[in-house]
Design a protein around this motif. Structure first.
Motif, PDB file in Angstrom:
ATOM      1  N   UNK A  65      43.878 -37.905  14.797  1.00 56.11           N
ATOM      2  CA  UNK A  65      44.501 -38.998  14.045  1.00 56.11           C
ATOM      3  C   UNK A  65      43.833 -39.185  12.687  1.00 56.11           C
ATOM      4  N   UNK A  66      42.500 -39.172  12.683  1.00 59.47           N
ATOM      5  CA  UNK A  66      41.770 -39.348  11.419  1.00 59.47           C
ATOM      6  C   UNK A  66      42.043 -38.179  10.478  1.00 59.47           C
ATOM      7  N   UNK A  67      41.993 -36.955  11.021  1.00 57.78           N
ATOM      8  CA  UNK A  67      42.218 -35.778  10.186  1.00 57.78           C
ATOM      9  C   UNK A  67      43.623 -35.783   9.593  1.00 57.78           C
ATOM     10  N   UNK A  70      43.677 -38.255   6.718  1.00 56.81           N
ATOM     11  CA  UNK A  70      42.927 -37.728   5.580  1.00 56.81           C
ATOM     12  C   UNK A  70      43.723 -36.639   4.880  1.00 56.81           C
ATOM     13  N   UNK A  71      44.368 -35.774   5.677  1.00 58.70           N
ATOM     14  CA  UNK A  71      45.174 -34.710   5.076  1.00 58.70           C
ATOM     15  C   UNK A  71      46.338 -35.293   4.256  1.00 58.70           C
ATOM     16  N   UNK A  72      46.975 -36.329   4.812  1.00 55.89           N
ATOM     17  CA  UNK A  72      48.079 -36.965   4.079  1.00 55.89           C
ATOM     18  C   UNK A  72      47.576 -37.541   2.753  1.00 55.89           C
ATOM     19  N   UNK A  73      46.437 -38.215   2.821  1.00 56.83           N
ATOM     20  CA  UNK A  73      45.893 -38.818   1.607  1.00 56.83           C
ATOM     21  C   UNK A  73      45.430 -37.744   0.628  1.00 56.83           C
ATOM     22  N   UNK A  74      44.870 -36.664   1.187  1.00 59.04           N
ATOM     23  CA  UNK A  74      44.389 -35.585   0.322  1.00 59.04           C
ATOM     24  C   UNK A  74      45.537 -34.910  -0.413  1.00 59.04           C
TER      25      UNK A  74
END
Length: 499
Positions: A65-67, A70-74
């Motif tokens: 979930x965290x990854x 983070x990927x979406x935000x990245x």
């Protein structure tokens, strides 16, 4: 020796059986206890393996979930860094520039607005406003790491910090010009509220822990939340080893944050962040402990019952053995003299004869008869005669002391003494000792003396012990014929007599 052992043990078979019963009961209890302990240990290992798998799945799902977020935000950060190189970006209006640079993903809940800083760290563009307040972030680690490392590329995740009025982790990327030169940094944040909401959705016990760490083992977030722990690097803990949280492993014991023994499991290595889930060992083994106590109590009760029953049965067997020994002693003992009776004597001489035949050892026999006993009995009565027989028996018992010797009342006033593994000479000495004691004990030497016949030989194949009895008996008659109160040795095998 073998027949002697058989004779010694034949009188207490139940006693040996009682001991074997107790020993077998103890061995049985120990065996069942060992099996139960092994089963309980297997159950304990199973509980631990199940808890570890559960924790690994929990840590992996949180990590995923965290990854994903983070990927979406990245992706948004990458788009901003790429679009900053467009020639038209500086010619369009601020509102159009906002539409070009920023997508709706950055406006999601718990995501902070993306900001763009120039090469000097000055804020130039802010997704949350068209006219950002002037500020400089040139000293922050999420800026300096990109400025001071020209070769560094990719996403940088900062230590937890206070960012735009909320505790967050800052995600940043380097902006390069077309020649690879440093143009600035694009940065955004994920607020702690995201982690709090994520952890609240999970069904966790109060003592369960969830720890999110950066690849350098810096604590980014932890449940239960403690602001003093956030940002701590585990590599600084001397009592904590890095191998305790290696990929694909679990750890049982005290953790790096508190002293509560827990089982810890780690998610896979995503390269950015990883998650460690922990559960107190008391909770992991709570069900197992209840089952262990229940099964242990049942096994203990059964063990006590088996041992108690075995002891009671052994006592009854011992009483029965004692009673049988007494009956056997009564059945094989002459009631008047206390010596062995004729029946017992025949059993003993048969066994000793076979043993002597195997070992090629001599066997000696004394046949002893009270002199003038019939006349004494007729004159003084049966009670006086019985006293004489008891006195002779005492003299015989006092003279025959070896464990293998057998003194018996052979019949009436006649006695027999079996002396295994002894020569005729030594047997003659014993006979003379007995005769002398009887003579010394009696007040009336004419009536209270004995005559002794002695025979000794080494049994051979085909011979029967009746030969020995017959020889000793002939020697006894020779002693009586020679005047009584004397000992005569039979000469074998011709059975000639020698005084």
């Amino acid at each position: 020796m073998l027949s002697g052992w058989r004779e010694a043990t034949a009188g207490r078979p139940w006693r040996i059986s009682a001991k074997l019963l107790i020993v077998s009961s103890v061995v049985t209890v120990i065996g069942f206890s060992a099996i139960c302990v092994n089963v309980m240990l297997d159950m304990r290992r199973g509980e631990k393996a199940l808890a570890r798998q559960t924790l690994e799945n929990l840590a992996t799902s949180i990590d995923a979930d965290i990854s994903r977020n983070i990927d979406i935000y990245d992706l948004s950060l990458k788009a901003v860094a790429s679009n900053m190189l467009l020639p038209e970006i500086n010619t369009v209006s601020k509102s159009i520039r906002q539409l070009i640079l920023f997508d709706h993903a950055t406006t999601a809940k718990h995501f902070g607005a993306i900001q763009v800083f120039d090469a000097d760290g000055n804020l130039t563009i802010d997704a949350s406003t068209l006219d950002p307040v002037p500020q400089n972030r040139g000293s922050e680690d999420y800026f300096t790491v990109h400025r001071d490392n020209p070769g560094a590329a990719g996403l940088f995740i900062s230590r937890p910090m206070l960012f735009r009025g909320a505790y967050s982790i800052v995600l940043s990327r380097r902006i390069n010009d077309t020649d690879g030169g440093f143009m600035g940094v694009v940065a955004g944040s994920i607020r702690f509220s995201y982690f709090h909401e994520l952890f609240e959705r999970l069904s966790l016990d109060p003592e369960d822990t969830i720890t999110v760490l950066r690849s350098d083992r810096t604590i980014m977030m932890r449940r239960p939340f403690d602001l003093d722990i956030i940002g701590t690097n585990l590599n600084d803990r001397r009592a904590w080893k890095a191998d305790n949280l290696r990929v694909g492993a679990s750890y049982s014991g005290e953790g790096p944050v508190d002293s509560t023994p827990r089982l810890y499991a780690r998610s896979g290595d995503s390269g950015r962040l990883f998650v460690v889930a922990g559960k107190p060992l008391t909770a992991v083994f709570a069900l197992w402990q209840r089952e262990a106590l229940r099964i242990g109590a049942v096994v203990l009760v059964l063990a006590l019952f088996v041992l108690g029953s075995a002891i009671l049965l052994a006592r009854e067997m011992a009483r029965r053995a004692e009673a049988e020994n007494k009956l056997e002693e009564m059945a094989t003992t002459d009631a008047l003299t206390g010596l062995k009776n004729r029946r017992k004597f025949d059993q003993v001489i048969d066994g000793e004869w076979r043993r002597a035949m195997r070992q090629k050892a001599p066997v000696a026999l004394l046949m002893i008869d009270a002199d003038h006993f019939k006349a004494y009995n007729d004159t003084f009565g049966h009670q006086a005669g019985d006293q004489v027989l008891v006195g002779i028996a005492i003299c015989i018992s006092d003279s025959v002391r070896r464990a293998g010797d057998c003194a018996a009342r052979y019949g009436g006033e006649e006695f027999a003494v079996l002396l295994p593994n002894i020569s005729a000479t030594d047997a003659f000495k014993i006979a003379e000792t007995i005769r002398g004691k009887v003579q010394g004990w009696s007040d009336d030497q004419a009536t209270s003396t004995v005559s002794c016949g002695i025979a000794s030989l080494v049994p051979a194949a085909g011979m029967d012990w009746s030969i020995l009895v017959a020889a000793a008996d002939k020697a006894l008659y020779a002693a009586k014929a020679g005047g009584r109160n004397q000992s005569v040795v039979a000469s074998l095998p011709k059975l000639s007599l020698a005084a």
